[in-house]
Design an enzyme around this catalytic site. Structure first.
Site, PDB file in Angstrom:
ATOM      1  N   HIS A  96     -17.813  34.859  27.770  1.00 41.87           N
ATOM      2  CA  HIS A  96     -16.814  34.159  28.585  1.00 41.87           C
ATOM      3  C   HIS A  96     -17.459  33.673  29.877  1.00 41.87           C
ATOM      4  O   HIS A  96     -18.130  34.432  30.561  1.00 41.87           O
ATOM      5  CB  HIS A  96     -15.666  35.121  28.894  1.00 41.87           C
ATOM      6  CG  HIS A  96     -14.449  34.424  29.407  1.00 41.87           C
ATOM      7  ND1 HIS A  96     -14.430  33.777  30.603  1.00 41.87           N
ATOM      8  CD2 HIS A  96     -13.220  34.276  28.871  1.00 41.87           C
ATOM      9  CE1 HIS A  96     -13.223  33.248  30.787  1.00 41.87           C
ATOM     10  NE2 HIS A  96     -12.467  33.538  29.753  1.00 41.87           N
ATOM     11  N   GLU A 112      -8.196  40.801  16.282  1.00 40.14           N
ATOM     12  CA  GLU A 112      -9.622  40.617  16.553  1.00 40.14           C
ATOM     13  C   GLU A 112     -10.493  41.365  15.543  1.00 40.14           C
ATOM     14  O   GLU A 112     -11.663  41.029  15.349  1.00 40.14           O
ATOM     15  CB  GLU A 112      -9.944  41.080  17.990  1.00 40.14           C
ATOM     16  CG  GLU A 112     -11.335  40.683  18.465  1.00 40.14           C
ATOM     17  CD  GLU A 112     -11.642  41.101  19.904  1.00 40.14           C
ATOM     18  OE1 GLU A 112     -10.707  41.506  20.627  1.00 40.14           O
ATOM     19  OE2 GLU A 112     -12.817  41.015  20.292  1.00 40.14           O
ATOM     20  N   ARG A 135     -13.934  31.049  19.864  1.00 43.48           N
ATOM     21  CA  ARG A 135     -12.480  31.056  20.001  1.00 43.48           C
ATOM     22  C   ARG A 135     -12.078  30.274  21.243  1.00 43.48           C
ATOM     23  O   ARG A 135     -12.711  30.370  22.280  1.00 43.48           O
ATOM     24  CB  ARG A 135     -11.983  32.494  20.123  1.00 43.48           C
ATOM     25  CG  ARG A 135     -10.491  32.602  20.328  1.00 43.48           C
ATOM     26  CD  ARG A 135     -10.017  34.030  20.314  1.00 43.48           C
ATOM     27  NE  ARG A 135     -10.496  34.825  21.433  1.00 43.48           N
ATOM     28  CZ  ARG A 135     -10.057  34.716  22.679  1.00 43.48           C
ATOM     29  NH1 ARG A 135      -9.122  33.826  22.973  1.00 43.48           N
ATOM     30  NH2 ARG A 135     -10.545  35.483  23.632  1.00 43.48           N
ATOM     31  N   ARG A 188     -15.361  27.717  25.978  1.00 42.01           N
ATOM     32  CA  ARG A 188     -16.101  28.792  26.632  1.00 42.01           C
ATOM     33  C   ARG A 188     -17.589  28.794  26.323  1.00 42.01           C
ATOM     34  O   ARG A 188     -18.408  29.030  27.204  1.00 42.01           O
ATOM     35  CB  ARG A 188     -15.496  30.135  26.209  1.00 42.01           C
ATOM     36  CG  ARG A 188     -14.111  30.296  26.766  1.00 42.01           C
ATOM     37  CD  ARG A 188     -13.417  31.510  26.244  1.00 42.01           C
ATOM     38  NE  ARG A 188     -12.115  31.626  26.927  1.00 42.01           N
ATOM     39  CZ  ARG A 188     -11.230  32.569  26.674  1.00 42.01           C
ATOM     40  NH1 ARG A 188     -11.478  33.482  25.759  1.00 42.01           N
ATOM     41  NH2 ARG A 188     -10.086  32.615  27.320  1.00 42.01           N
ATOM     42  N   LEU A 246      -1.669  44.134  20.281  1.00 38.85           N
ATOM     43  CA  LEU A 246      -0.708  43.118  19.849  1.00 38.85           C
ATOM     44  C   LEU A 246      -0.577  43.085  18.334  1.00 38.85           C
ATOM     45  O   LEU A 246       0.528  43.048  17.800  1.00 38.85           O
ATOM     46  CB  LEU A 246      -1.126  41.741  20.362  1.00 38.85           C
ATOM     47  CG  LEU A 246      -0.923  41.524  21.861  1.00 38.85           C
ATOM     48  CD1 LEU A 246      -1.366  40.122  22.247  1.00 38.85           C
ATOM     49  CD2 LEU A 246       0.537  41.722  22.247  1.00 38.85           C
ATOM     50  N   ALA A 247      -1.697  43.097  17.621  1.00 42.74           N
ATOM     51  CA  ALA A 247      -1.633  43.015  16.163  1.00 42.74           C
ATOM     52  C   ALA A 247      -0.990  44.279  15.584  1.00 42.74           C
ATOM     53  O   ALA A 247      -0.071  44.199  14.764  1.00 42.74           O
ATOM     54  CB  ALA A 247      -3.031  42.811  15.584  1.00 42.74           C
TER      55      ALA A 247
END
Lengths: 123, 662, 119
Positions: free
Chosen positions: B270, B450, B460, B334, B47-48
């Site tokens: 997570h 990230e 996060r 989380r 994405l980045a």
């Protein structure tokens, strides 16, 4: 190291690069657990090949959760293997039986030349 | 505490709400004619990377993109499931930029930089607009408007989603924008290429050395600036939800060439992943946090209860999150949810064959949805079976792909039995230290997504990784890179026969030869698994001084052994997955040591970093704001030596407080 | 993809997302087409090595959404041309692609693409 009780015979396409001719090689997959994914079974086979000083089988894979689209393999004559609606990495060994022979080929298509073993050039 | 003089965060002056708007309007520009002669290298196509490359190419820069996969569309952002946050307040439930900012700072346990997080919240809405304009098929209501759901650590519904495949849809959106630029010749794409090192000339980053993974050939690439968008380093633990190829190599190489590493020990575990089923396991699969909207987490009240979950009556179940955290219940962040699961399992209440799992149960909400459907369909006195059948249809539409995935992996049907879940490594908040412009401590070298340490503090919040990746790529770097490149318009492209390129390539070549010539007895995976076990046991969900000291000593031994006894089969001048792994694992080993050093140095608990010595009586993380309200930025100073630099975190807009979700 | 599998929109200045209302059924259908993972199974399964299912999934996704309608005609013409140039075969409606698709992408997409191509 043993993980489970299944023993399988694999016939896998080996091809050094796109210019050389390929052929099927036979491998034994021993001590396979039904909870393994198909690619984890390959990891076990490759680990023993490396330990024996042999060349492992090259295959494409990345996310191992059915979304990246990299694990291109023909398994027993079908893309992504015998089950509907899943990718190779989601196929688990409980779909096979002890003693089975499994034939694994790269994508069969002139549009996708083989780079090495099961790795093809899609893009 | 004062910040180290080596760390200038370059946060703009002025009120928090105006910093970004004002900065964006005054940052130096590059005129269109000059942009055409400025070259930018983007490493990584998630994405980045994809959003940055597409946006910079649209602006007129010459862009080169590298990815190790066969196509940019394979990057691991594709696997993100649950959603992306944005402060749109479409649900009219009191959301705002400030609230998203506040939730993120609090969620990060007060260890993130205020100005960066506020900017992230400001641009969050634009991201959704941009993605919709590109044709991303987000979920919608019957009226045609966008749909939202809840995620952990917030009390509003601000998460946009596309079934359980939000990352895929956002990545394909960014990928299509990137492909459009490739088609126009503005971006040169180099797939199956891995960055092996950066090249510095006169203190500035001027390019990279890359390896063509098909031919094994080393290549030199010049860039006026280099953007590392290479994701996180969760695979240091061997088992994680990351893709098999996800690695730390690019940012680690940059670190060794002068980029400081920020908060390496901040790791996100997570809470809802499919548990480990055996020692053959190669990766772990996440079950999206969105499931906690409708799933209730519980364990039996009796230790070692072996009954089937459906046979355990309601009053013998311990819904421990709802019990301990009534205000947020199953939607605590989380880090909190993971620790609570570990606590129950360690105390002997775990379920499943391994006893290292808890239940995530959908029965109650399936029934609730079934009743709503029955009412909608005008069914009077429907039977329990009828209600459950209708409810299942609703659940299937919301989470169908996740339920299918669970069934494939475990062989159990989650529509009938509750899921068994356990925490697993998922994301790394740490990464290269960057200033407000996203530039590292090496001039001209940037880190996005990230790969940087920037926005999430010590923990996060769910659905914020996609938001940050796209914020950095679409809305931050296109502006902030001008601040640097406007000074570079007189720099002509540097020929790659420059001695800095030659030397960097020779170093990479030497390392490859060294790895190939060890010809030892153990596979790369053997070392990776051992490293993973050390890290998970001693630098995972709970850490302590003694364990970390032990881990550091063990990792040093492991490193020595690796370089003496690893076996890399095949040749260097061909496609060689074992050689690729060997490079990556060698870097993970070095990183593992730094993570333990950082965890040992931080004598407090915050977010994902839980030091057993520092906890409240109820077992909650105990921060020490007096001593540790800083970013730990580590400077590499030769083999196994790291110097600590501190960036003080100042909270001018939020009152720093104990974090409570009770 | 570079031949048109996109909406020509630059970064920045997009209108508020809820200014475009999209019927839920259309959004769901677009999503189902967009679920393609680009693995290549459809091409590998096809005796003609046709890439119709893959290409039609992208064409369909964008043709179903108002954002994609504006360039729909050019998109389908360019993408089909590109597919032909890259040497992929023709579609003879055997359905092998749909049968082998791990994401169960529907043949309907090919029908929709043909419609977009012709009209």
């Amino acid at each position: 190291m043993s993980h489970g009780n299944m023993n399988l015979t694999l016939k896998v396409w080996k091809q050094k690069n796109k210019n050389e001719r390929g052929r099927f090689e036979t491998y034994q997959a021993k001590g396979i657990s039904p909870d393994m994914s198909f690619l984890e079974m390959f990891d076990v086979v490759n680990e023993s090949l490396i330990n024996e000083g042999k060349e492992p089988i090259a295959f494409d894979h990345d996310c191992r959760e059915g979304i990246c689209g990299m694990c291109s393999m023909y398994i027993n004559g079908r893309p992504h293997g015998p089950k509907e609606g899943i990718t190779t990495c989601q196929l688990h060994m409980r779909s096979f039986k002890d003693g089975d022979t499994i034939v694994v080929e790269p994508w069969r298509s002139a549009a996708f030349p083989v780079i090495k073993d099961l790795v093809v050039d899609i893009f | 505490m004062a910040s180290s003089p080596k760390l200038n965060a370059k946060i703009p002056e002025g009120a928090l709400e105006n910093k970004w708007t004002k900065y964006r309007s005054t940052v130096h520009l590059v005129n269109p004619a000059n942009k055409r002669s400025l070259e930018v290298i983007v490493v990584g196509s998630g994405l980045a990377g994809a959003s940055a490359a597409a946006s910079l190419a649209e602006m007129g820069y010459k862009v080169k993109v590298l990815c190790f996969q066969d196509s940019p569309r394979r990057a691991h952002s594709i696997a993100a499931q649950g959603g992306i946050n944005a402060a749109k307040n479409y649900q009219n439930d009191g959301d705002s930029i400030y609230r998203l900012f506040y939730d993120t700072i609090k969620g990060g346990d007060y260890r993130a930089r205020e100005a960066n997080v506020h900017r992230l919240a400001e641009v969050s809405g634009n991201i959704i607009d941009q993605c919709v304009a590109q044709g991303v098929p987000f979920a919608r209501e019957y009226g045609g408007t966008l749909s939202n759901r809840s995620f952990g650590g917030t009390q509003v519904q601000r998460t946009f989603y596309a079934a359980g495949q939000t990352g895929q849809q956002l990545l394909l959106g960014a990928y299509s924008a990137l492909q459009r630029q490739v088609g126009m010749g503005a971006v040169q794409l180099l797939a199956r290429h891995e960055m092996m090192d950066i090249v510095k000339i006169d203190g500035k980053c001027r390019g990279i050395i890359a390896r063509d993974l098909v031919t094994g050939k080393l290549e030199r690439h010049f860039g006026h600036a280099v953007l590392l968008c290479t994701g996180g380093y969760g695979n240091v633990f061997y088992l994680s939800t990351n893709a098999m190829g996800s690695n730390v190599t690019a940012i680690w190489k940059a670190h060794k060439k002068g980029a400081f590493f920020g908060n390496p020990c901040y790791t996100q575990i997570h809470p809802t992943c499919i548990p480990v089923s055996g020692d053959h396991q190669s990766k772990l699969t996440l079950m999206s946090e969105s499931l906690r909207n409708d799933g209730r987490i519980w364990v039996p009240k009796k230790q070692g209860d072996t009954r089937k979950p459906t046979e355990i009556p309601e009053d013998e179940r311990d819904y421990y999150l709802e019990r301990r955290y009534p205000a947020f219940g199953n939607l605590v962040p989380r880090d909190v949810a993971s620790r609570a699961a570990k606590e129950r399992c360690d105390a002997g209440y775990g379920v499943g064959a391994s006893k290292m799992a808890v239940y995530l149960d959908f029965a109650a909400n399936t029934e609730r949805y079934g009743k709503i459907q029955a009412t909608k369909l005008n069914l009077h006195n429907p039977s329990k079976e009828e209600i459950m059948r209708l409810g299942k249809e609703v659940v299937k539409e919301k989470y169908g792909n996740l339920f299918d995935m669970y069934k494939q992996i475990t062989g159990e049907d989650p529509y009938e039995l509750p899921m068994r879940i356990y925490p697993a490594v998922h994301y790394t908040m740490g990464g290269l230290w960057v200033d407000y412009n996203l530039m590292t401590t090496v001039e001209g070298l940037y880190a996005l997504g990230e790969a940087n340490f920037s926005d999430h503090g010590a923990n996060r919040l769910g659905a914020s990784a996609l938001m940050q990746g796209l914020a950095d790529g679409y809305f931050v770097i296109p502006y902030t890179i001008g601040e640097y490149l406007s000074e570079e318009i007189r720099t002509k492209a540097i020929p790659t026969d420059n001695e800095a390129f030659v030397k960097a390539e020779a170093e990479v070549q030497e390392r490859i030869s060294k790895l190939m010539n060890i010809k030892g007895t153990k596979s790369v995976d053997y070392f990776h698994k051992r490293l993973g076990k050390i890290m998970w046991d001693k630098c995972g969900m709970a850490r302590n001084k003694e364990g970390l000291n032990w881990a550091i000593a063990e990792i040093r031994k492991l490193k020595e052994e690796f370089w003496k006894d690893v076996r890399v089969p095949g040749e260097a001048n061909e496609l060689n997955p074992e050689l690729e792994k060997a490079h990556r694992v060698a870097d993970f080993i070095e990183l593992g040591e730094l993570m333990c050093i950082d965890a040992l140095d931080r004598n407090e608990s915050c977010g994902g970093h839980f030091r057993e010595e520092y906890q409240t009586e109820e077992g909650e993380a105990l921060r020490d704001d007096e001593k540790y309200a800083y970013v730990a930025a580590w400077e590499y100073s030769g083999e196994g030596n790291f110097n600590l630099h501190k960036e003080e975190l100042k909270y001018e807009n939020i009152k720093i407080a104990a974090r409570s979700y009770k | 993809m570079a031949a048109g599998g996109f909406v020509s929109v630059n970064t920045g200045n997009a209108k508020d997302a809820n200014n475009i209302l999209i019927p839920k059924d259309d959004a769901d259908a677009a999503f189902n087409a967009a679920a393609c993972i680009g693995c290549g199974a459809c091409v590998a399964a096809c005796k003609n090595a046709s890439a119709m299912l893959f290409v039609s999934a992208k064409v369909s996704q964008l043709a179903l959404l108002p954002q994609g309608k504006i360039e729909a005609k050019n998109r389908v013409l360019n993408m089909v041309k590109q597919m032909d140039e890259e040497g992929f075969g023709n579609c003879t409606n055997t359905g092998a692609c749909e049968a082998e698709c791990p994401k169960e992408i529907s043949l309907e997409n090919i029908a929709r693409m043909n419609r977009e191509y012709l009209y």
